[in-house]
Design a protein around this motif. Structure first.
Motif, PDB file in Angstrom:
ATOM      1  N   UNK A 126       0.841  -1.213   0.000  1.00  0.00           N
ATOM      2  CA  UNK A 126       0.000   0.000   0.000  1.00  0.00           C
ATOM      3  C   UNK A 126       0.873   1.260   0.000  1.00  0.00           C
ATOM      4  N   UNK A 127       1.940   1.230   0.828  1.00  0.00           N
ATOM      5  CA  UNK A 127       2.850   2.380   0.899  1.00  0.00           C
ATOM      6  C   UNK A 127       3.564   2.580  -0.424  1.00  0.00           C
ATOM      7  N   UNK A 128       3.962   1.478  -1.052  1.00  0.00           N
ATOM      8  CA  UNK A 128       4.650   1.551  -2.349  1.00  0.00           C
ATOM      9  C   UNK A 128       3.701   1.998  -3.464  1.00  0.00           C
ATOM     10  N   UNK A 129       2.380   1.803  -3.217  1.00  0.00           N
ATOM     11  CA  UNK A 129       1.355   1.998  -4.253  1.00  0.00           C
ATOM     12  C   UNK A 129       1.606   1.087  -5.457  1.00  0.00           C
ATOM     13  N   UNK A 130       2.103  -0.116  -5.171  1.00  0.00           N
ATOM     14  CA  UNK A 130       2.233  -1.148  -6.199  1.00  0.00           C
ATOM     15  C   UNK A 130       2.551  -2.481  -5.534  1.00  0.00           C
ATOM     16  N   UNK A 131       2.175  -3.535  -6.206  1.00  0.00           N
ATOM     17  CA  UNK A 131       2.462  -4.867  -5.691  1.00  0.00           C
ATOM     18  C   UNK A 131       1.634  -5.912  -6.407  1.00  0.00           C
ATOM     19  N   UNK A 132       1.896  -7.163  -6.052  1.00  0.00           N
ATOM     20  CA  UNK A 132       1.130  -8.262  -6.661  1.00  0.00           C
ATOM     21  C   UNK A 132       1.149  -9.475  -5.731  1.00  0.00           C
ATOM     22  N   UNK A 133      -0.003 -10.106  -5.602  1.00  0.00           N
ATOM     23  CA  UNK A 133      -0.091 -11.390  -4.904  1.00  0.00           C
ATOM     24  C   UNK A 133      -0.260 -12.490  -5.931  1.00  0.00           C
ATOM     25  N   UNK A 134       0.491 -13.571  -5.719  1.00  0.00           N
ATOM     26  CA  UNK A 134       0.269 -14.802  -6.473  1.00  0.00           C
ATOM     27  C   UNK A 134      -0.150 -15.834  -5.440  1.00  0.00           C
ATOM     28  N   UNK A 135      -1.392 -16.265  -5.467  1.00  0.00           N
ATOM     29  CA  UNK A 135      -1.878 -17.225  -4.490  1.00  0.00           C
ATOM     30  C   UNK A 135      -2.109 -18.572  -5.167  1.00  0.00           C
ATOM     31  N   UNK A 160     -11.781 -17.263  -2.539  1.00  0.00           N
ATOM     32  CA  UNK A 160     -12.605 -16.200  -1.921  1.00  0.00           C
ATOM     33  C   UNK A 160     -11.747 -15.072  -1.376  1.00  0.00           C
ATOM     34  N   UNK A 161     -10.689 -15.457  -0.663  1.00  0.00           N
ATOM     35  CA  UNK A 161      -9.782 -14.454  -0.087  1.00  0.00           C
ATOM     36  C   UNK A 161      -9.190 -13.604  -1.207  1.00  0.00           C
ATOM     37  N   UNK A 162      -8.771 -14.252  -2.266  1.00  0.00           N
ATOM     38  CA  UNK A 162      -8.109 -13.545  -3.372  1.00  0.00           C
ATOM     39  C   UNK A 162      -9.071 -12.604  -4.087  1.00  0.00           C
ATOM     40  N   UNK A 167     -10.845  -7.083  -5.277  1.00  0.00           N
ATOM     41  CA  UNK A 167     -11.839  -6.011  -5.377  1.00  0.00           C
ATOM     42  C   UNK A 167     -11.470  -4.825  -4.480  1.00  0.00           C
ATOM     43  N   UNK A 168     -10.981  -5.136  -3.271  1.00  0.00           N
ATOM     44  CA  UNK A 168     -10.617  -4.059  -2.342  1.00  0.00           C
ATOM     45  C   UNK A 168      -9.491  -3.193  -2.913  1.00  0.00           C
ATOM     46  N   UNK A 177      -2.065  -5.988  -7.748  1.00  0.00           N
ATOM     47  CA  UNK A 177      -2.761  -7.007  -8.547  1.00  0.00           C
ATOM     48  C   UNK A 177      -2.863  -8.313  -7.761  1.00  0.00           C
ATOM     49  N   UNK A 178      -3.901  -9.083  -8.053  1.00  0.00           N
ATOM     50  CA  UNK A 178      -4.073 -10.384  -7.401  1.00  0.00           C
ATOM     51  C   UNK A 178      -4.260 -11.460  -8.461  1.00  0.00           C
ATOM     52  N   UNK A 179      -3.415 -12.466  -8.390  1.00  0.00           N
ATOM     53  CA  UNK A 179      -3.459 -13.571  -9.342  1.00  0.00           C
ATOM     54  C   UNK A 179      -3.550 -14.888  -8.585  1.00  0.00           C
ATOM     55  N   UNK A 180      -4.505 -15.712  -8.967  1.00  0.00           N
ATOM     56  CA  UNK A 180      -4.592 -17.065  -8.419  1.00  0.00           C
ATOM     57  C   UNK A 180      -4.131 -18.035  -9.496  1.00  0.00           C
ATOM     58  N   UNK A 181      -3.278 -18.964  -9.114  1.00  0.00           N
ATOM     59  CA  UNK A 181      -2.924 -20.030 -10.045  1.00  0.00           C
ATOM     60  C   UNK A 181      -3.491 -21.332  -9.489  1.00  0.00           C
ATOM     61  N   UNK A 182      -4.292 -21.995 -10.303  1.00  0.00           N
ATOM     62  CA  UNK A 182      -4.980 -23.219  -9.882  1.00  0.00           C
ATOM     63  C   UNK A 182      -4.490 -24.388 -10.726  1.00  0.00           C
TER      64      UNK A 182
END
Ligand code: NJP
Length: 245
Positions: A126-135, A160-162, A167-168, A177-182
């Motif tokens: 949030x502080x960086x104003x950039x990032x990505x999750x890979x779940x 669900x969490x992702x 959205x948030x 960004x949020x990415x799920x790999x299934x």
């Protein structure tokens, strides 16, 4: 451009393959898992090839430990661009066997581990104003079956969490960004986590037919990370071509 990428469950399988590929692309990798000797070995391999990596021995079911992994990234490289919540277990069994300890371990690692990973890194992003999750979720989140109830539930929780997190952050305009790999069946140590011998034998036999290499998943994750910053791959389902369910 070079990114600081934290990966949990980096001591084998998908996490290890992803760490090695992303390091070879010039990123700075921070590996987390419990088996320190494996992490040391992987860091050695990466650095011998000219890449940059470090590690922190981490138990994702312990919030303090996960915060320690985040701190290691900040102390070493000064930021966190990507956080990959990948540690997971799959001790499948039917409910009638009553393997409550296995259920608890899956909830602790597959669900709590993801939540703790988010908690340990979201402020920084949030502080960086950039990032990505890979779940790392699973095809099992979409297809439950005999013996997979709890595992499927934990992986559905990851979806669900992702999706809520996605959205948030989209709403906040935080550029996270949020990415799920299934994945489907991937040839890793995952089936070793099955405690019921008959289930383990059956699952290994199923995997032996067509499981694909963890490097396939690593390439997929690299694609999602390397996508332009205004573009988010939200869920990628990737199976062996021969896998039916
Ligand atoms: O399995 P494996 P994968 N704290 O066993 C770590 C999902 N997935 O690469 O702690 C921290 O080689 C463990 O490290 P260690 C799956 O559900 C897979 O296949 O040293 N780390 C190791 O590095 C999981 O979410 C398939 O023992 C902990 C890693 O987790 C992810 O892919 C299919 C930990 C597991 O590596 C990676 O698993 C699918 C803890 N408490 C989804 N407990 C597949 N292989 O077919 C474990 O749909 N780890």
């Amino acid at each position: 451009t070079k990114k600081v990428i934290v990966i949990t469950g980096a001591s084998s399988g998908i996490g290890e393959a992803t760490a090695k590929l992303l390091a070879s692309q010039g990123n700075q990798i921070v590996l987390g898992a419990r088996r320190e000797s494996k992490l040391q070995e992987i860091v050695k391999t990466i650095t011998a090839a000219g890449g940059e990596a470090t590690y922190a021995s981490t138990d994702v079911s312990n919030l303090g430990s996960v915060k320690g992994l985040a701190q290691k990234a900040l102390d070493t490289y000064g930021r966190i661009d990507v956080w990959m919540n990948n540690a997971g277990l799959m001790p499948q069994s039917e409910f009638s066997q009553g393997r409550v300890e296995d259920w608890d371990r899956m909830i602790d690692v597959n669900i709590r581990g993801v939540l703790y990973g988010i908690n340990a890194s979201l402020d920084t992003m949030r502080k960086q104003q950039s990032g990505q999750y890979i779940n790392t979720s699973s095809i099992a989140a979409h297809v439950a079956g005999p013996g997979s109830g709890v595992y499927s539930a934990t992986k559905a929780a990851v979806l669900s969490i992702s999706e809520s997190l996605r959205q948030e952050e989209a709403q906040a305009g935080s550029n996270i960004r949020v990415t799920v790999v299934s994945p489907g069946a991937i040839a890793t140590e995952l089936t070793d986590s099955i405690t019921d011998e008959a289930t383990k034998a059956g699952t290994k036999q199923f995997y032996d037919q067509f499981a694909i290499a963890p490097e396939r998943i690593a390439e997929t994750i690299a694609f999602a990370i390397n996508a332009p910053a205004d573009t988010a791959l939200n869920e990628i389902i990737i199976r062996p071509a021969k896998q039916v369910m």
